[in-house]
Design an enzyme around this catalytic site. Sequence first.
Site, short mmCIF file in Angstrom:
data_model
loop_
_atom_site.label_atom_id
_atom_site.label_comp_id
_atom_site.label_asym_id
_atom_site.label_seq_id
_atom_site.Cartn_x
_atom_site.Cartn_y
_atom_site.Cartn_z
N ASP A 154 10.33 11.68 -7.36
CA ASP A 154 9.63 10.89 -6.16
C ASP A 154 11.06 10.10 -6.15
O ASP A 154 10.21 8.66 -6.10
CB ASP A 154 8.70 10.66 -6.42
CG ASP A 154 8.09 10.16 -5.02
OD1 ASP A 154 8.80 10.30 -3.45
OD2 ASP A 154 7.05 9.43 -4.55
N HIS A 171 -0.96 6.72 -2.64
CA HIS A 171 -1.84 6.96 -3.66
C HIS A 171 -2.93 5.62 -3.64
O HIS A 171 -3.57 5.81 -4.63
CB HIS A 171 -1.05 7.38 -5.10
CG HIS A 171 -0.07 8.48 -4.47
ND1 HIS A 171 0.34 8.69 -5.82
CD2 HIS A 171 -0.31 10.07 -4.37
CE1 HIS A 171 1.32 10.42 -5.37
NE2 HIS A 171 0.88 10.43 -4.67
N LYS A 175 0.71 -1.10 0.30
CA LYS A 175 0.05 0.17 0.08
C LYS A 175 1.03 0.87 -0.22
O LYS A 175 2.15 1.03 0.34
CB LYS A 175 -0.61 -0.30 1.44
CG LYS A 175 -1.77 1.28 0.83
CD LYS A 175 -2.44 0.71 2.52
CE LYS A 175 -4.10 1.84 2.99
NZ LYS A 175 -4.97 1.81 2.29
N LYS A 213 -2.28 -1.50 -9.63
CA LYS A 213 -2.45 0.07 -8.76
C LYS A 213 -3.85 0.10 -8.82
O LYS A 213 -4.38 0.92 -9.92
CB LYS A 213 -1.51 0.43 -9.39
CG LYS A 213 0.16 0.43 -9.28
CD LYS A 213 0.38 1.57 -9.09
CE LYS A 213 1.88 1.65 -8.67
NZ LYS A 213 2.92 3.35 -8.76
N1 LIG Z 1 5.39 -3.71 -9.89
C1 LIG Z 1 5.14 -3.77 -8.68
N2 LIG Z 1 5.62 -5.14 -8.61
C2 LIG Z 1 4.76 -5.69 -6.92
N3 LIG Z 1 5.23 -4.65 -6.22
C3 LIG Z 1 5.12 -3.46 -6.28
C4 LIG Z 1 4.86 -3.29 -7.35
N4 LIG Z 1 4.64 -1.77 -7.40
C5 LIG Z 1 4.50 -1.20 -5.94
N5 LIG Z 1 4.37 -2.49 -5.76
C6 LIG Z 1 5.07 -2.73 -4.15
O1 LIG Z 1 3.45 -2.46 -3.39
C7 LIG Z 1 3.29 -0.96 -2.54
C8 LIG Z 1 3.48 -0.25 -2.47
O2 LIG Z 1 3.85 0.99 -3.47
P1 LIG Z 1 3.07 2.03 -3.96
O3 LIG Z 1 4.08 2.54 -5.50
O4 LIG Z 1 1.94 2.57 -4.61
O5 LIG Z 1 3.46 3.61 -2.36
P2 LIG Z 1 5.80 3.24 -2.57
O6 LIG Z 1 5.62 3.99 -3.14
O7 LIG Z 1 5.73 2.28 -1.70
O8 LIG Z 1 5.13 4.47 -1.47
P3 LIG Z 1 4.12 6.44 -1.79
O9 LIG Z 1 3.00 6.00 -2.35
O10 LIG Z 1 3.87 6.75 -0.52
O11 LIG Z 1 5.44 6.96 -2.34
C9 LIG Z 1 5.28 -1.35 -2.31
O12 LIG Z 1 5.24 -1.92 -1.33
C10 LIG Z 1 5.56 -2.30 -3.31
O13 LIG Z 1 6.63 -2.49 -3.10
#
Ligand SMILES: Nc1ncnc2c1ncn2[C@@H]1O[C@H](COP(=O)(O)OP(=O)(O)OP(=O)(O)O)[C@@H](O)[C@H]1O
Length: 381
Positions: free
Chosen positions: A186, A66, A63, A84
């Site tokens: 970011d 966003h 999570k 997502k």
């Molecule tokens: N393409 C993907 N494959 C596997 N896991 C993913 C992928 N994209 C995101 N995740 C996992 O999902 C979680 C949330 O990712 P997300 O990019 O939404 O947020 P974040 O980068 O952790 O935080 P923020 O939104 O605050 O920047 C993270 O733990 C990330 O490792």
Amino acid sequence: MGYRFCCNAESAAAITFCDLCNGDRNKKKKHHQRRPGNNIRKFSYAELESATGGFSSSSFLGKGSHGTVYRAIIDGGNLMAAVKKTINVAIDSIQNDNINNSPADNEIEILSKIRSHHLVNLLGYCLDLPEKKLLVVELMPNGSLDDLLHSSPRPPGWSQRIRFALQTSKAVETLHSSNPPVIHRDIKSSNVLLDRNWNARLGDFGLAVRGHVDDVRIRCTPPAGTLGYLDPGYDAPENLSTKSDVFSFGILLFEIISGRNAIDMNYCPSSVVDWTLPLIRKGNFTSLYDPRIGPPDDPSVIRELAVLAARCVASDAEKRPAMAAVVGSLRLAWKRVNSISSIWNHIKRRMVKPSLAMCLMRRLTLMVLSRALDIVVEILR
Ligand SMILES: Nc1ncnc2c1ncn2[C@@H]1O[C@H](COP(=O)(O)OP(=O)(O)OP(=O)(O)O)[C@@H](O)[C@H]1O
């Protein structure tokens, strides 16, 4: 120049996907035929709901601020992806309110125009329900660099750390050298994900902006990013430049060298940059490395990495290196850490037991193979 391609997405009216087709349906078709592999797929909500087991907890990957991310099994297992799901459009709009684009819209718009094996690429999207936009991106099954550096019981060694830094720098360089440039805004270890071959890929384009710094769109975009990585000089829209990404990359590099979080309240000073810079100024490089892995066999490597990171976080943005130069420096560091003499020194220093020697020989073979593979990949690129 990044890939530009057409997604043929009638329902995504607000999004300009293709500046080659320019709305001409016939051109659009030809364009599709020329680049069939680049199609971004449009999914139905039902299709993605079923691919994620109804967004079940067993498909849950993580999570972010966003939204929530789920593992998806698409086309009967032929395509593994990450879906997502944005939390709430109202929140999204506030965070990226300049152009009324939610981070999901933004990510679709940017990733549909650029593609690289250093990025977490877009595979498709679903806009059936405006309040629940879904993005389908490549699945990164080995978690994030953040997890690996800070939570793994087996922290990565020097060769792997420099490889991750180099791959991430190439991702950022790809963005900056595309036309118009993309500024990620970011860059942080939790946005560097690891693919099934343990290659680092830059993801999460929710805050990214595409355009030249004097474009109206950039001029109207309020500063955003993550505390600890955010360039202090980027305090107004007009101060955004590719050098803001270079700053965040410098923080990431300090994190990779030291194994410390960008901000860690257990330490004083809590910010990795405030802790590192005085040590570098005193020439005290030995205190910088992650104590869990010890220094690299060639001590000059840590000095070079630390000086590079310090240049990236220079308070004067003009003095920060361009990303292409960062890639060059990291390539040299990676070669040095994987040089035959460095590996041999490593073996000599640690060759205590025959079993250990065997283990090191295996590592040597792997390193040589991995280097050969990298050279082949470089040649193919
Ligand atoms: N393409 C993907 N494959 C596997 N896991 C993913 C992928 N994209 C995101 N995740 C996992 O999902 C979680 C949330 O990712 P997300 O990019 O939404 O947020 P974040 O980068 O952790 O935080 P923020 O939104 O605050 O920047 C993270 O733990 C990330 O490792």
